[in-house]
Write an enzyme that holds these catalytic residues in place. Structure first.
Site, short mmCIF file in Angstrom:
data_model
loop_
_atom_site.label_atom_id
_atom_site.label_comp_id
_atom_site.label_asym_id
_atom_site.label_seq_id
_atom_site.Cartn_x
_atom_site.Cartn_y
_atom_site.Cartn_z
N ARG A 160 0.83 -1.22 0.00
CA ARG A 160 0.00 0.00 0.00
C ARG A 160 0.86 1.27 0.00
NH1 ARG A 160 -3.01 -3.64 -0.85
NH2 ARG A 160 -5.10 -3.95 0.01
N SER A 236 -10.89 -0.91 2.88
CA SER A 236 -10.17 -0.97 4.16
C SER A 236 -9.82 0.45 4.59
CB SER A 236 -8.87 -1.75 4.02
OG SER A 236 -9.12 -3.05 3.57
N GLU A 333 -5.33 3.88 5.67
CA GLU A 333 -5.01 3.65 4.25
C GLU A 333 -5.65 4.76 3.41
OE1 GLU A 333 -5.86 -0.26 2.15
OE2 GLU A 333 -6.92 1.14 0.85
P1 FAD Z 1 -9.17 8.39 -5.53
O1 FAD Z 1 -9.90 8.05 -4.28
O2 FAD Z 1 -9.86 9.26 -6.51
O3 FAD Z 1 -7.76 9.04 -5.14
C1 FAD Z 1 -6.95 8.46 -4.14
C2 FAD Z 1 -5.70 9.33 -3.93
O4 FAD Z 1 -4.90 9.34 -5.12
C3 FAD Z 1 -6.03 10.81 -3.66
O5 FAD Z 1 -5.07 11.30 -2.75
C4 FAD Z 1 -5.88 11.48 -5.02
O6 FAD Z 1 -5.56 12.84 -4.92
C5 FAD Z 1 -4.76 10.67 -5.65
N1 FAD Z 1 -4.89 10.53 -7.11
C6 FAD Z 1 -6.00 10.07 -7.77
N2 FAD Z 1 -5.74 10.01 -9.09
C7 FAD Z 1 -4.47 10.43 -9.27
C8 FAD Z 1 -3.64 10.61 -10.42
N3 FAD Z 1 -4.07 10.34 -11.65
N4 FAD Z 1 -2.38 11.08 -10.25
C9 FAD Z 1 -1.92 11.37 -9.00
N5 FAD Z 1 -2.66 11.23 -7.88
C10 FAD Z 1 -3.91 10.76 -8.01
N6 FAD Z 1 -7.63 -0.94 -2.64
C11 FAD Z 1 -6.77 -1.98 -2.74
O7 FAD Z 1 -5.56 -1.80 -2.89
N7 FAD Z 1 -7.22 -3.28 -2.68
C12 FAD Z 1 -8.53 -3.58 -2.54
O8 FAD Z 1 -8.88 -4.75 -2.49
C13 FAD Z 1 -9.46 -2.50 -2.43
N8 FAD Z 1 -10.78 -2.75 -2.26
C14 FAD Z 1 -11.65 -1.71 -2.16
C15 FAD Z 1 -13.02 -2.00 -2.01
C16 FAD Z 1 -13.95 -0.97 -1.91
C17 FAD Z 1 -15.40 -1.32 -1.74
C18 FAD Z 1 -13.51 0.37 -1.99
C19 FAD Z 1 -14.51 1.49 -1.92
C20 FAD Z 1 -12.16 0.67 -2.12
C21 FAD Z 1 -11.21 -0.37 -2.22
N9 FAD Z 1 -9.83 -0.12 -2.36
C22 FAD Z 1 -8.95 -1.17 -2.49
C23 FAD Z 1 -9.31 1.26 -2.36
C24 FAD Z 1 -9.38 1.95 -3.75
O9 FAD Z 1 -10.24 1.25 -4.60
C25 FAD Z 1 -8.01 2.04 -4.40
O10 FAD Z 1 -7.12 2.73 -3.57
C26 FAD Z 1 -8.07 2.74 -5.76
O11 FAD Z 1 -6.85 2.63 -6.44
C27 FAD Z 1 -8.44 4.22 -5.63
O12 FAD Z 1 -8.68 4.72 -6.92
P2 FAD Z 1 -9.53 6.04 -7.15
O13 FAD Z 1 -9.38 6.39 -8.60
O14 FAD Z 1 -10.89 5.88 -6.63
O15 FAD Z 1 -8.68 7.04 -6.24
N1 EPU Z 2 -10.86 -10.48 10.28
C1 EPU Z 2 -11.62 -10.62 11.41
N2 EPU Z 2 -12.76 -9.84 11.52
C2 EPU Z 2 -13.12 -8.97 10.57
C3 EPU Z 2 -12.34 -8.83 9.41
C4 EPU Z 2 -11.21 -9.61 9.30
O1 EPU Z 2 -11.32 -11.40 12.30
O2 EPU Z 2 -14.14 -8.30 10.75
C5 EPU Z 2 -9.63 -11.29 10.17
C6 EPU Z 2 -9.86 -12.72 9.76
O3 EPU Z 2 -8.93 -13.49 10.48
C7 EPU Z 2 -9.46 -12.76 8.30
C8 EPU Z 2 -8.36 -11.71 8.25
O4 EPU Z 2 -8.77 -10.73 9.20
O5 EPU Z 2 -9.01 -14.01 7.93
C9 EPU Z 2 -8.17 -11.04 6.92
O6 EPU Z 2 -9.39 -10.51 6.44
P1 EPU Z 2 -9.70 -10.34 4.88
O7 EPU Z 2 -9.32 -11.58 4.15
O8 EPU Z 2 -11.09 -9.82 4.75
O9 EPU Z 2 -8.64 -9.27 4.42
P2 EPU Z 2 -8.16 -7.90 5.07
O10 EPU Z 2 -6.80 -8.11 5.64
O11 EPU Z 2 -9.20 -7.33 5.96
C10 EPU Z 2 -6.95 -7.12 2.91
C11 EPU Z 2 -6.85 -5.85 2.15
C12 EPU Z 2 -8.06 -5.70 1.23
C13 EPU Z 2 -8.04 -6.86 0.23
C14 EPU Z 2 -8.12 -8.17 1.02
C15 EPU Z 2 -7.96 -9.40 0.13
C16 EPU Z 2 -5.56 -4.25 3.43
C17 EPU Z 2 -5.59 -3.05 4.31
N3 EPU Z 2 -6.75 -4.72 3.04
O12 EPU Z 2 -8.07 -7.01 3.76
O13 EPU Z 2 -7.93 -4.50 0.49
O14 EPU Z 2 -9.12 -6.78 -0.67
O15 EPU Z 2 -7.04 -8.23 1.99
O16 EPU Z 2 -6.66 -9.49 -0.34
O17 EPU Z 2 -4.49 -4.76 3.13
C18 EPU Z 2 -8.46 -2.16 0.56
O18 EPU Z 2 -7.25 -1.96 0.54
O19 EPU Z 2 -9.30 -1.23 0.56
C19 EPU Z 2 -8.95 -3.55 0.57
C20 EPU Z 2 -10.24 -3.85 0.63
#
Ligand code: FAD
Ligand code: EPU
Length: 346
Positions: A160, A236, A333
């Site tokens: 991240r 997250s 994050e």
């Molecule tokens: P924005 O929210 O629009 O911007 C994020 C930051 O980047 C801001 O500071 C912005 O100023 C900057 N920025 C945006 N575009 C640019 C650009 N072109 N150049 C320079 N800076 C820029 N993330 C994960 O890594 N793994 C996941 O599994 C994951 N799951 C998610 C699930 C949900 C339901 C949600 C809502 C979010 C999740 N995220 C996850 C977080 C998010 O999707 C990612 O961080 C994604 O890359 C953000 O993209 P965005 O275009 O929406 O960024």
């Molecule tokens: N857990 C709990 N309770 C909860 C949630 C999680 O006990 O309410 C524990 C469980 O042990 C579970 C473990 O946490 O096995 C991990 O949970 P999960 O697999 O849901 O993944 P996470 O660590 O919560 C991370 C990323 C996600 C990504 C998933 C799958 C980060 C900060 N988050 O979540 O990314 O989708 O793994 O790879 O690294 C995001 O960055 O926005 C995001 C959603």
């Protein structure tokens, strides 16, 4: 260009703040013109707004990245190199790769956001990180208008993390294009992440292809994470903390079941923050319209009319409680947006 515009539909938390100006950007030239025409005005680059928390009205200009386009640069039997403009939707790009049988990003299906934001925090999920397929990141300096290309190494990708997340670089570089290398012949899908295997087994899929893996990932994600269209959230809220083995052993004295994951460093492990928050009793808690999701404790939610400050207050209470109980300080994050981009914290 829109004036005095509500940002509610431009951030997945659904926080209702206003921006003085909002510009829809569809070319690099437009970025350069805006920098020239509005010097001194605070600016914020926005993709899909899925990783931001607005704390107040934005007194400046939002640059909405809508630069579209995808171009194949070169291709052989084994690999394909593609340039994708930053305003493309990330999941659409994943499905384009899956449809064409190009491997490398199928585990990253359904992550919200734009292609240009993917390098920002090195998006990752289900055993994959985008750094594994990035070759170059193409930017424009928001202060000098100079173009700058960052090689994969110069991006300094980590969990991240990238060079673009450093406080001195936030808002400095507009990422307008990313070069990816994807794989063709001989590519092996990665199903090592526990829950992917389980879903594939349930479906009796023994030799999964890209579409099977992407499908399994989408199914898991839809079952666990709240849909921002229904309940505001940014995925997250905190990063999973890294701790050393000494600290882990100490925690195991009181919490023998604490889960942990190996990292590339033998003396450092990653702890799921969701487990810490869940065990501390926060899961499903609600204060007004701000809450902790009942199925995933790492996701903070806006049930309807929470302000960014309400969400931040809840996050601060959680951080203090987790530090008190486990001696671990959680790091957000999500990117906090506080008036001027130069004041942002992450
Ligand atoms: P924005 O929210 O629009 O911007 C994020 C930051 O980047 C801001 O500071 C912005 O100023 C900057 N920025 C945006 N575009 C640019 C650009 N072109 N150049 C320079 N800076 C820029 N993330 C994960 O890594 N793994 C996941 O599994 C994951 N799951 C998610 C699930 C949900 C339901 C949600 C809502 C979010 C999740 N995220 C996850 C977080 C998010 O999707 C990612 O961080 C994604 O890359 C953000 O993209 P965005 O275009 O929406 O960024
Ligand atoms: N857990 C709990 N309770 C909860 C949630 C999680 O006990 O309410 C524990 C469980 O042990 C579970 C473990 O946490 O096995 C991990 O949970 P999960 O697999 O849901 O993944 P996470 O660590 O919560 C991370 C990323 C996600 C990504 C998933 C799958 C980060 C900060 N988050 O979540 O990314 O989708 O793994 O790879 O690294 C995001 O960055 O926005 C995001 C959603």
């Amino acid at each position: 260009m829109l004036k005095d515009v509500s940002l509610k539909k431009y951030n997945t938390f659904g926080i209702d703040v206003k921006a003085d100006w909002l510009a829809d950007i569809d070319s690099v030239e437009q970025v350069l013109t805006i920098i020239d025409d509005s010097s001194g005005m605070p600016k914020l680059i926005l993709g899909s707004g899925s990783n931001v928390l607005f704390l107040n009205d934005f007194k400046g200009m939002i640059l909405l990245n809508n630069i579209k386009g995808l171009k194949v640069v070169e291709e052989n039997d084994r690999e394909i190199t593609v340039d994708v403009n930053g305003g493309e939707n990330w999941h659409d790009f994943v499905m384009w790769a899956v449809d064409n049988n190009y491997g490398g990003i199928e585990n990253l299906a359904l992550i919200p956001g734009k292609v240009g934001t993917a390098p920002m925090q090195n998006i990752g999920a289900y055993g994959a990180e985008v750094k594994n397929v990035i070759e170059n990141v193409y930017t424009v300096n928001m202060h000098t208008c100079e173009p700058k290309t960052f090689s994969k190494e110069a991006c300094d990708f980590g969990y991240r993390h990238s060079v673009f997340k450093l406080p001195e670089n936030k808002g400095r570089y507009f990422i307008h294009k990313v070069r990816f290398k994807l794989y063709k012949k001989y590519y092996q899908v990665d199903t090592s992440y526990g829950s992917i295997k389980k879903v594939l087994e349930q479906k009796n899929i023994t030799t999964p292809g890209l579409r099977d893996v992407a499908g399994a990932v989408m199914e898991i994600r839809q079952s666990k994470l709240p849909d921002p269209k229904v309940t505001g959230n940014a995925g997250s809220f905190f990063k999973n903390p890294y701790i050393d083995l000494k600290k882990l052993e100490k925690l195991q004295e009181n919490y023998p079941n604490i889960p942990f994951y190996k990292t590339d460093k033998s003396d450092i492990v990653k702890i799921p923050a969701g487990w810490l928050i869940d065990q501390a009793g926060w899961k499903g808690k609600r204060f007004g319209d701000a809450g902790v999701h009942p199925k995933q404790a790492l996701v903070l939610v806006n049930y309807d009319n929470a302000t960014g400050q309400d969400i931040k207050n809840l996050a601060e209470q959680i951080i203090a409680d987790i530090e008190d109980k486990y001696g671990i300080r959680l790091q957000p994050e999500v990117n906090f947006i506080n008036h001027s981009p130069s004041e942002n914290i992450s």
